[in-house]
Design a protein around this motif. Structure first.
Motif, PDB file in Angstrom:
ATOM      1  N   LEU A  77      50.754  53.444  30.668  1.00  0.00           N
ATOM      2  CA  LEU A  77      49.641  53.555  29.721  1.00  0.00           C
ATOM      3  C   LEU A  77      48.661  52.395  29.883  1.00  0.00           C
ATOM      4  CD1 LEU A  77      51.451  54.711  26.435  1.00  0.00           C
ATOM      5  CD2 LEU A  77      50.141  56.105  28.049  1.00  0.00           C
ATOM      6  N   ASN A  78      49.132  51.295  30.462  1.00  0.00           N
ATOM      7  CA  ASN A  78      48.279  50.128  30.680  1.00  0.00           C
ATOM      8  C   ASN A  78      47.620  50.114  32.061  1.00  0.00           C
ATOM      9  OD1 ASN A  78      48.499  47.783  28.427  1.00  0.00           O
ATOM     10  ND2 ASN A  78      50.382  49.002  28.450  1.00  0.00           N
ATOM     11  N   ILE A  79      47.676  51.217  32.761  1.00  0.00           N
ATOM     12  CA  ILE A  79      47.141  51.253  34.123  1.00  0.00           C
ATOM     13  C   ILE A  79      45.623  51.128  34.150  1.00  0.00           C
ATOM     14  CG2 ILE A  79      46.803  53.758  34.363  1.00  0.00           C
ATOM     15  CD1 ILE A  79      48.131  53.476  37.164  1.00  0.00           C
ATOM     16  N   ALA A  80      44.975  51.346  33.003  1.00  0.00           N
ATOM     17  CA  ALA A  80      43.504  51.253  32.943  1.00  0.00           C
ATOM     18  C   ALA A  80      43.016  49.885  33.402  1.00  0.00           C
ATOM     19  CB  ALA A  80      43.015  51.527  31.514  1.00  0.00           C
ATOM     20  N   GLY A  81      43.689  48.818  32.968  1.00  0.00           N
ATOM     21  CA  GLY A  81      43.256  47.474  33.324  1.00  0.00           C
ATOM     22  C   GLY A  81      43.249  47.235  34.829  1.00  0.00           C
ATOM     23  N   PRO A  82      44.374  47.483  35.512  1.00  0.00           N
ATOM     24  CA  PRO A  82      44.375  47.275  36.959  1.00  0.00           C
ATOM     25  C   PRO A  82      43.398  48.160  37.720  1.00  0.00           C
ATOM     26  CG  PRO A  82      46.615  47.379  36.113  1.00  0.00           C
ATOM     27  CD  PRO A  82      45.722  47.741  34.975  1.00  0.00           C
ATOM     28  N   VAL A  83      43.315  49.434  37.354  1.00  0.00           N
ATOM     29  CA  VAL A  83      42.443  50.344  38.108  1.00  0.00           C
ATOM     30  C   VAL A  83      40.975  49.982  37.921  1.00  0.00           C
ATOM     31  CG1 VAL A  83      41.650  52.732  38.324  1.00  0.00           C
ATOM     32  CG2 VAL A  83      44.088  52.249  38.104  1.00  0.00           C
ATOM     33  N   THR A  84      40.559  49.756  36.672  1.00  0.00           N
ATOM     34  CA  THR A  84      39.153  49.413  36.441  1.00  0.00           C
ATOM     35  C   THR A  84      38.816  48.053  37.038  1.00  0.00           C
ATOM     36  OG1 THR A  84      39.716  48.532  34.243  1.00  0.00           O
ATOM     37  CG2 THR A  84      38.929  50.807  34.346  1.00  0.00           C
ATOM     38  N   GLY A  85      39.765  47.101  36.958  1.00  0.00           N
ATOM     39  CA  GLY A  85      39.521  45.804  37.575  1.00  0.00           C
ATOM     40  C   GLY A  85      39.379  45.894  39.077  1.00  0.00           C
ATOM     41  N   LEU A  86      40.221  46.723  39.692  1.00  0.00           N
ATOM     42  CA  LEU A  86      40.195  46.901  41.135  1.00  0.00           C
ATOM     43  C   LEU A  86      38.873  47.494  41.606  1.00  0.00           C
ATOM     44  CD1 LEU A  86      41.928  46.731  43.743  1.00  0.00           C
ATOM     45  CD2 LEU A  86      42.674  49.070  43.258  1.00  0.00           C
ATOM     46  N   ILE A  87      38.336  48.414  40.828  1.00  0.00           N
ATOM     47  CA  ILE A  87      37.100  49.104  41.220  1.00  0.00           C
ATOM     48  C   ILE A  87      35.861  48.352  40.744  1.00  0.00           C
ATOM     49  CG2 ILE A  87      35.754  51.226  40.917  1.00  0.00           C
ATOM     50  CD1 ILE A  87      38.460  52.704  40.641  1.00  0.00           C
ATOM     51  N   VAL A  88      35.857  47.975  39.470  1.00  0.00           N
ATOM     52  CA  VAL A  88      34.639  47.454  38.846  1.00  0.00           C
ATOM     53  C   VAL A  88      34.294  46.042  39.308  1.00  0.00           C
ATOM     54  CG1 VAL A  88      33.580  46.789  36.648  1.00  0.00           C
ATOM     55  CG2 VAL A  88      34.840  48.936  36.821  1.00  0.00           C
ATOM     56  N   GLN A  89      35.287  45.149  39.327  1.00  0.00           N
ATOM     57  CA  GLN A  89      34.964  43.732  39.539  1.00  0.00           C
ATOM     58  C   GLN A  89      34.352  43.431  40.910  1.00  0.00           C
ATOM     59  OE1 GLN A  89      37.126  40.550  37.984  1.00  0.00           O
ATOM     60  NE2 GLN A  89      38.117  41.699  36.368  1.00  0.00           N
ATOM     61  N   PRO A  90      34.933  43.907  42.021  1.00  0.00           N
ATOM     62  CA  PRO A  90      34.288  43.592  43.303  1.00  0.00           C
ATOM     63  C   PRO A  90      32.928  44.261  43.466  1.00  0.00           C
ATOM     64  CG  PRO A  90      36.132  45.091  43.625  1.00  0.00           C
ATOM     65  CD  PRO A  90      36.204  44.614  42.206  1.00  0.00           C
ATOM     66  N   ILE A  91      32.767  45.473  42.919  1.00  0.00           N
ATOM     67  CA  ILE A  91      31.483  46.167  43.029  1.00  0.00           C
ATOM     68  C   ILE A  91      30.416  45.430  42.225  1.00  0.00           C
ATOM     69  CG2 ILE A  91      30.226  48.288  42.446  1.00  0.00           C
ATOM     70  CD1 ILE A  91      32.780  49.829  43.080  1.00  0.00           C
ATOM     71  N   ILE A  92      30.751  45.058  41.000  1.00  0.00           N
ATOM     72  CA  ILE A  92      29.790  44.317  40.170  1.00  0.00           C
ATOM     73  C   ILE A  92      29.490  42.963  40.799  1.00  0.00           C
ATOM     74  CG2 ILE A  92      29.466  43.179  37.935  1.00  0.00           C
ATOM     75  CD1 ILE A  92      29.101  46.186  37.844  1.00  0.00           C
ATOM     76  N   GLY A  93      30.505  42.326  41.391  1.00  0.00           N
ATOM     77  CA  GLY A  93      30.281  41.047  42.065  1.00  0.00           C
ATOM     78  C   GLY A  93      29.292  41.178  43.208  1.00  0.00           C
ATOM     79  N   ALA A  94      29.493  42.208  44.049  1.00  0.00           N
ATOM     80  CA  ALA A  94      28.584  42.428  45.176  1.00  0.00           C
ATOM     81  C   ALA A  94      27.181  42.785  44.694  1.00  0.00           C
ATOM     82  CB  ALA A  94      29.134  43.532  46.082  1.00  0.00           C
ATOM     83  N   MET A  95      27.091  43.607  43.652  1.00  0.00           N
ATOM     84  CA  MET A  95      25.788  44.000  43.118  1.00  0.00           C
ATOM     85  C   MET A  95      25.048  42.804  42.521  1.00  0.00           C
ATOM     86  SD  MET A  95      26.721  47.678  41.347  1.00  0.00           S
ATOM     87  CE  MET A  95      25.111  47.846  40.591  1.00  0.00           C
ATOM     88  N   SER A  96      25.772  41.962  41.786  1.00  0.00           N
ATOM     89  CA  SER A  96      25.109  40.828  41.141  1.00  0.00           C
ATOM     90  C   SER A  96      24.644  39.801  42.163  1.00  0.00           C
ATOM     91  CB  SER A  96      26.028  40.182  40.096  1.00  0.00           C
ATOM     92  OG  SER A  96      27.153  39.569  40.696  1.00  0.00           O
ATOM     93  N   ASP A  97      25.341  39.713  43.317  1.00  0.00           N
ATOM     94  CA  ASP A  97      24.869  38.830  44.387  1.00  0.00           C
ATOM     95  C   ASP A  97      23.478  39.238  44.872  1.00  0.00           C
ATOM     96  OD1 ASP A  97      27.073  37.151  44.486  1.00  0.00           O
ATOM     97  OD2 ASP A  97      28.090  38.290  46.055  1.00  0.00           O
ATOM     98  N   LYS A  98      23.176  40.535  44.799  1.00  0.00           N
ATOM     99  CA  LYS A  98      21.918  41.066  45.325  1.00  0.00           C
ATOM    100  C   LYS A  98      20.971  41.494  44.202  1.00  0.00           C
ATOM    101  CE  LYS A  98      23.690  40.482  49.361  1.00  0.00           C
ATOM    102  NZ  LYS A  98      23.322  39.259  50.095  1.00  0.00           N
ATOM    103  N   TYR A 402      33.220  37.367  46.268  1.00  0.00           N
ATOM    104  CA  TYR A 402      34.523  36.715  46.438  1.00  0.00           C
ATOM    105  C   TYR A 402      35.241  36.509  45.110  1.00  0.00           C
ATOM    106  CZ  TYR A 402      34.438  35.909  51.469  1.00  0.00           C
ATOM    107  OH  TYR A 402      34.461  36.093  52.826  1.00  0.00           O
ATOM    108  N   MET A 403      34.493  36.263  44.048  1.00  0.00           N
ATOM    109  CA  MET A 403      35.132  36.203  42.732  1.00  0.00           C
ATOM    110  C   MET A 403      35.668  37.581  42.344  1.00  0.00           C
ATOM    111  SD  MET A 403      35.368  33.223  41.493  1.00  0.00           S
ATOM    112  CE  MET A 403      34.810  31.596  41.979  1.00  0.00           C
ATOM    113  N   GLY A 404      34.948  38.631  42.755  1.00  0.00           N
ATOM    114  CA  GLY A 404      35.450  39.988  42.526  1.00  0.00           C
ATOM    115  C   GLY A 404      36.721  40.260  43.301  1.00  0.00           C
ATOM    116  N   ILE A 405      36.764  39.798  44.554  1.00  0.00           N
ATOM    117  CA  ILE A 405      37.965  39.977  45.364  1.00  0.00           C
ATOM    118  C   ILE A 405      39.128  39.172  44.781  1.00  0.00           C
ATOM    119  CG2 ILE A 405      38.984  39.470  47.625  1.00  0.00           C
ATOM    120  CD1 ILE A 405      36.196  40.131  48.822  1.00  0.00           C
ATOM    121  N   LEU A 406      38.844  37.961  44.287  1.00  0.00           N
ATOM    122  CA  LEU A 406      39.886  37.165  43.641  1.00  0.00           C
ATOM    123  C   LEU A 406      40.468  37.904  42.437  1.00  0.00           C
ATOM    124  CD1 LEU A 406      41.436  34.474  43.542  1.00  0.00           C
ATOM    125  CD2 LEU A 406      39.586  33.546  42.140  1.00  0.00           C
ATOM    126  N   ASN A 407      39.597  38.565  41.696  1.00  0.00           N
ATOM    127  CA  ASN A 407      40.097  39.330  40.551  1.00  0.00           C
ATOM    128  C   ASN A 407      40.789  40.615  40.980  1.00  0.00           C
ATOM    129  OD1 ASN A 407      39.366  37.957  37.911  1.00  0.00           O
ATOM    130  ND2 ASN A 407      37.426  37.828  38.980  1.00  0.00           N
TER     131      ASN A 407
END
Length: 461
Positions: A77-98, A402-407
């Motif tokens: 039931l707690n899988i939402a955190g890992p899945v959204t973190g895996l997808i959202v954080q690196p994408i948002i990190g890359a987008m915010s860099d640009k 890279y902060m997204g990848i760290l997360n």
């Protein structure tokens, strides 16, 4: 402001027009030293984000139990955190860099939108009529929290000179403790004031839990707004801005694909240090997810508590270790400068392992808080030291990705835990929360050994 540039071309797939190939600029930008209060103001928004995470650690799983979930269902039931973190954080990190807006900046638009989304979900969460409605809200809440948190990590690295990075990230660690402290303090307070008068009913969330979520909805948005208005971002260089504008002119399909290509290239060129840190994170975050999920079931077993009483005791545990985190977070700064981040980090993981080995064998509700001193020191180190070490070695123009990848290295172990630990708990650990906590302690001990193998690298040039 003196700057030195050297360009490195990232090779794109054939469908990318070479005219718009992305250039990464290896540069060294002079950054002004900020005062203590400026660093504090820029990190206030972390308070609201971490209040929300505090509720997830302590209040979400009891709500699932109130709505009829079985204990062995909690990991999935707690899988939402890992899945959204895996997808959202690196994408948002890359987008915010640009990203750059003269009015809104680079990172701030993302953590403002994320905080707004999280605020709305926190307000709605205690009104969940059935289990699957609450699970769905958790997914949306985690999207908002991850969208807010990842650019915030990069935000600190963007603003601070290298000699202030440790203070900046340990200040975030302080607000991690403060946010979770407030979240759990509110749960303990409202359960004490109103919980004793309520009778647990199957399928119904007690009224006293509502108030903590309402406070979270308020803090999630207002603290972010404080940092947004108090802290200006450093504008991009002319070369960075030219690169950002080129990306804006690309066809929509190519703009959508660009963050994924940035992530792929960053992973290929990732420092060896980060790969080794990923090994530490595998065991460390797997263990932490076990602790957060099974503290309430543990106290139901070791102290004979009801779900409400066990949730309140779990909140007291969190209250204790986050108080310690607040106290020691800034004290770790001179220790890391003197002895090195690796040694302080590894020793803190040893202390956390000892805490988890002790907790299952203490049945007194007050004595069980003592191991939380060690846990709080570990939590302060976990939430600050690795970010400082990584921020020192990654290039500025890829800090977000890279902060997204760290997360990602945080959420991948959590994802593995949500899929694997349910069967482990049921069949290997005999459906016993005591065994689950000892299992987590063993994983922290392994993480400490791996942390001693870390070698802080030089910055990528």
């Amino acid at each position: 402001m003196n700057r030195q540039y050297s360009d490195k071309i990232i090779v794109k797939p054939k469908y990318f027009n070479t005219k718009f190939m992305n250039l990464t600029h290896k540069m060294k930008v002079s950054k002004p030293q900020l005062s203590f209060w400026q660093i504090l103001n820029m990190n206030v928004g972390f308070l609201g984000i971490q209040y929300s995470f505090g509720l997830q650690q302590t209040a979400i799983n009891p709500i699932f139990l109130y709505l009829g979930a079985h204990e062995d269902m909690l990991p999935i039931l707690n899988i939402a955190g890992p899945v959204t973190g895996l997808i959202v954080q690196p994408i948002i990190g890359a987008m915010s860099d640009k990203t750059w807006s003269n009015r809104w900046g680079r990172r701030k638009p993302y953590f403002f939108i994320g905080a707004l989304l999280g605020s709305l979900c926190l307000f709605a969460f205690p009104h969940s009529p059935i289990l699957w409605f609450a699970v769905g809200l958790l997914w949306i809440l985690d999207v908002g929290n991850n969208m807010a948190m990842e650019p915030y990590r990069a935000f600190v690295g963007d603003k601070l000179p290298e000699k202030q990075l440790s203070l900046g990230y340990q200040m975030q660690s302080l607000f991690v403790g403060a946010g979770i402290l407030l979240a759990n303090g509110s749960i303990v307070l409202f359960q004490y004031l109103f919980g004793s008068e309520s009778v647990e009913e199957a399928g119904k969330i007690p009224q006293w839990i509502y108030y903590s979520f309402y406070i979270g909805a308020f803090l999630s948005l207002t603290t972010i707004l404080w940092s947004v208005f108090k802290t200006p971002e450093i504008p991009p260089t002319e070369e960075e801005l030219e690169n950002i504008n080129k990306i804006k002119k690309l066809p929509l399909s190519q703009r959508i694909l660009n963050p994924f290509i940035e992530i792929k290239e960053a992973v290929k060129e990732m420092p060896k240090f980060m790969w080794k840190l990923g090994g530490v994170y595998l065991f460390q975050w797997y263990a932490l997810f076990i602790y957060w999920q099974f503290t309430t079931p543990l106290f139901k077993k070791t102290m004979g508590y009801t779900t409400s009483e066990a949730a309140s005791q779990a909140a007291k545990m969190s209250l204790t270790y986050n108080t310690v985190t607040m106290i020691v977070a800034l004290a770790l700064v001179p220790l890391t400068l003197r002895y090195g981040g690796k040694k302080v980090y590894a020793l803190s993981l040893v202390g956390t392992a000892i805490a988890l080995f002790l907790i299952p064998f203490i049945s007194d509700p007050y004595m069980v808080l003592i191991p939380m001193i060690l846990f709080g020191i570990g939590w302060a180190a976990i939430m600050g030291i690795p970010y400082t070490m990584v921020s020192k070695i990654v290039p500025q123009e890829r800090r977000g990705v890279y902060m997204g990848i760290l997360n990602m290295m945080i959420v991948i172990p959590m994802f593995i835990q949500t899929l694997s630990f349910g069967p482990i708990y049921k069949y290997l650990l005999s459906d016993n929360a005591i065994n689950a906590m000892l299992f987590a302690g063993m994983f922290f001990a392994i993480a400490a050994v791996l942390a001693m193998r870390l070698k802080e690298s030089v910055k990528i040039r």
